[in-house]
Design an enzyme around this catalytic site. Structure first.
Site, PDB file in Angstrom:
ATOM      1  N   GLU A 144       0.699  -1.041  -0.147  1.00 21.06           N
ATOM      2  CA  GLU A 144       0.082  -0.032  -0.196  1.00 21.06           C
ATOM      3  C   GLU A 144       1.000   1.333  -0.023  1.00 21.06           C
ATOM      4  OE1 GLU A 144      -3.036  -0.076   3.240  1.00 21.06           O
ATOM      5  OE2 GLU A 144      -4.107  -1.300   1.812  1.00 21.06           O
ATOM      6  N   GLU A 189      -6.777  -7.906  -0.813  1.00 23.52           N
ATOM      7  CA  GLU A 189      -7.358  -7.607   0.508  1.00 23.52           C
ATOM      8  C   GLU A 189      -8.776  -6.910   0.216  1.00 23.52           C
ATOM      9  OE1 GLU A 189      -5.144  -5.309   3.460  1.00 23.52           O
ATOM     10  OE2 GLU A 189      -3.494  -5.987   2.580  1.00 23.52           O
TER      11      GLU A 189
END
Ligand code: GAL
Length: 729
Positions: A387, A448
């Site tokens: 991320e 995710e």
């Protein structure tokens, strides 16, 4: 000479503070305690502690023997993982600069530091603080790294000319390339160049070998590439039949190494699909943190392997992501053996540090891939910091390095920013929406979802635990209908974290299982996706209590299962037969049953529920849940009956308070007192408070073989007892 590898895990001495004199050979050892590796620098409660508690400097000392050495022989010390920075001293002298990074292995040539034929002393200074110069730190991080020498340690003696590493590429069976390509790196520590004869062998039904000569410069390294062809009888590695073969390489001087290999192809294709052995396969998996209650990351091989089994067998996953770091070699070995695909990635979380930090990260790419590229289970390398924002130069380097070290695998890099730069082969995205975006990228994997969108505890009320499961079902259903490779949900197990994440007690309750690996209803959703030929699943996601839900009642009654039809009885009365909800969950192999028309009754006619599952019209399974909620039984189960008396082996002891049918009662929150006798250590809280009517402690072996007995007691229920044997290590 034949290489000698000696496990060095047992009998270390440890102090949980910075004792400068500990590096010295003659340091008094009165303050040290005896420990075995894997070791956590501090045992903690499973929650309600500070993330600062493991952040300190500690020292380990190990007395070890080194035999008389033949001329040219080199002595190495191999660390699989020390969290998070370490400095090694042998016989009082520092061997190398501090090693930074806790998730990848490192080795030192200590030949010039040891006294051959005598006892030697190694001291390791371990800094387990959250150092901003080392990934993942520098920003905030949603997990804890814990501390200590938490992975295996080995002493290795090799000839002056030895094999450094081995990379085996299995041929492509569908295209009839029945061969293995073997790349070997040989090191020559001698003052003159050497030509060595190498033999690579394939061990299978048609054992075969090849030989080649390789010139290795003085004090240098050289690579050899060999091909073992004509392997007529090889079987493929796939998820139902994870066939592994051994490949070894030896030098005529006696040195040799061995690895395992599986014949399979794995490819994310432009049509959006993932193909294993040329067959399209929807990836369905969960992210895994390798942390455990009480001991952080210091779980022995047995427990690492067990996690892979839970993911494959109990959660019916076909893939796991090792979020957010290279995980235990024991875990990966088990993934190979049982057929569980892996996306492995480098350590990190959103933050990218300065150049020196990035250099460590690039080194992590190298170490991860060199360590793990022979694992058949690994299908994708994650080479971005989870991320993080774009960083063209950094990620150009990590991608190029990954492709150079392993031309057989694609890269991904897990991101959460749409339209971030794609330098990888696969766009691996965390999309937490319940209405997933249709990706622009052709090769796409959702890495995710769910997680912080719906934290759920085992002691939450039924509707939340049920909704949590339905969120996973909903997203996996959407993924099932998209032209993408699949989805990996956040996450398998609840995990310890920092104050700014989680529920304030240092747990992120994002798992489909709790931190003890006990199931929430979402685990039943995953379990139910398995083919009934493998295992029949029938799990009513209900507490069957009429007053727990907002507004009361038990409807909708959600049942996860892989049967064709269910019949629901309240008491003796059938309330109908029901089909799975194929309307709403049309892209799931096995949609949940969502039942809204039971004709619920209140008051004195309320009774136990009995669910019968049918396959092809025949009864295949039955489950019951008590209506009255009175604790009937205390359950205590050990995952293993036998442990190794190595002082670190450990097994989980699951606890539960159940109704008369064995269902855990989520609100039977009452202390359980444990008593251990014999050569073992109880790891965990005692008495244990039973959040959600369940939980676990661990039993660890000592160095003494024998029989351990454990008893568990709680008010008003029958006492439980079990025994575990420990065998000489
Ligand atoms: C993601 C992150 C994970 C975890 C998760 C919680 O953004 O990558 O590590 O924090 O959120 O849902």
């Amino acid at each position: 000479m034949k290489r000698i590898e000696q496990n060095l895990n047992a009998d270390w001495l440890y102090v949980p503070f910075d004792l400068k004199a500990a590096a010295k050979a003659n340091c008094p050892e009165g303050k040290f305690v005896r420990v075995s590796i894997p070791h956590t620098n501090i045992e903690l409660p499973y929650h309600n502690f500070s993330e600062q508690e493991h952040c300190f400097v500690s020292w380990y000392r190990k007395h070890f023997a080194v035999p008389k050495l033949r001329a040219g022989c080199r002595v190495f010390i191999d660390f699989d993982g020390v969290m998070i920075a370490s400095t090694v001293f042998v016989n009082g002298k520092q061997v190398a600069a501090e090693h930074k990074g806790g998730y990848t292995p490192f080795s030192y040539d200590i030949t010039d530091f040891v006294h051959p034929g005598r006892r030697n002393l190694m001291a390791v200074r371990v800094d387990s603080s959250e150092r901003s110069d080392i990934p993942p730190y520098g920003g905030v991080v949603d997990y804890l790294t814990f501390g200590g020498i938490y992975r295996d340690v080995k002493l290795r003696l090799v000839d002056g000319v030895y094999i450094k590493h081995l990379f085996v590429r299995a041929g492509d069976v569908p295209r009839d390339r029945k061969k293995v390509d073997v790349s070997v790196r040989v090191v020559n520590t001698m003052a003159e160049a050497r030509t060595v004869r190498l033999t690579a062998r394939f061990w299978g039904a048609d054992a075969a070998g090849v030989t080649a000569d390789l010139k290795v410069p003085a004090n240098g390294e050289a690579d050899a590439d060999l091909t073992i062809a004509g392997l007529a009888q090889i079987e493929r590695w796939d998820l139902d039949h994870p066939m592994l073969y051994r490949v070894s390489v030896s030098l005529e001087n006696g040195d040799g190494v061995e690895t395992r290999v599986g014949f399979r192809t794995a490819e994310f294709r432009e049509d959006g699909g993932f193909y294993l052995n040329d067959k399209p396969m929807k990836l369905r998996g969960l992210d895994r943190h390798q942390t455990y209650a009480y001991v952080g990351q210091a779980a022995p091989a047995r427990m690492q392997r067990k996690d892979a089994e839970i993911l494959k067998n109990d959660l019916a996953c076909n893939i796991v992501r090792t979020s957010h770091y290279p995980q235990s070699p024991h875990f990966l070995d088990r993934c190979d053996e049982i057929g569980l695909l892996v996306l492995e990635e480098i350590p990190g979380w959103q933050h990218i540090g300065d150049e020196a930090w990035q250099a460590i990260s690039v080194r992590d790419v190298e170490t991860m891939i060199t360590r793990d590229r022979n694992h058949a289970s690994i299908i994708l390398w994650g080479v971005r910091i989870n991320e993080s924002v774009d960083n063209h130069d950094f990620y150009t380097r990590t991608n190029a390095l990954a492709h150079q070290l392993d031309p057989t695998r694609q890269t991904g890099g897990i991101r959460c920013i749409w339209n971030s730069e794609l330098l990888e082969d696969v766009y691996t995205m965390n999309d937490f929406g319940y209405d997933l975006k249709v990706p622009g990228a052709r090769r796409y994997l959702n890495t995710e979802f769910c997680g912080h969108m719906y934290p759920t505890k085992t002691f939450d009320q039924e509707e939340r635990v049920k909704q949590h499961a339905l969120h996973h079902a909903h997203v996996q259903n959407q993924i099932g209908g998209m032209k993408t490779a699949g989805g990996i949900g956040w996450c398998a197990f609840d995990y310890n974290t920092h104050a700014v994440f989680g529920s304030g007690d240092r747990i992120c309750y994002h798992g489909v299982m709790d931190i003890f690996r006990q199931p929430k209803f979402a685990a039943f959703f995953y379990a139910s996706q398995v083919e009934p030929e493998k295992r029949i699943v029938l799990e009513p996601a209900t507490y069957w209590k009429q007053g727990d839900k907002s507004g009361g009642g038990v409807e909708p009654l959600v049942i996860f299962g892989n049967v064709d039809e269910v019949e629901v009885f309240i008491g003796c009365e059938s309330r109908g037969r029901f089909k799975p909800d194929r309307e709403r969950y049309r892209n799931l192999p096995r949609p949940p049953f969502v039942i809204k028309s039971l004709g619920e009754t209140w008051g004195k006619n309320w009774a136990d529920v009995r669910v019968v599952g049918y396959i092809d019209g025949k009864q295949a399974a039955e489950r019951r849940v008590c209506y009255d909620g009175i604790p009937a039984r205390l359950e205590m189960v050990a995952d293993d009956k036998t442990l190794s008396a190595d002082g670190a082996d450990m097994t989980r002891i699951s606890l539960g308070i159940t109704d008369g049918y064995g269902n855990i009662l989520p609100f039977a929150i009452q202390p359980v007192a444990l008593k251990l006798k014999g050569p073992g250590v109880l790891v965990g809280e005692n008495p244990f408070s039973m959040p959600g009517g369940r939980g676990a402690v661990y039993v660890r072996s000592t160095r003494k073989p024998g029989t351990i007995t454990l008893t568990a007691e709680t008010a008003r229920l029958k006492r439980q007892k079990l025994t575990i044997r420990t065998k000489p290590a």
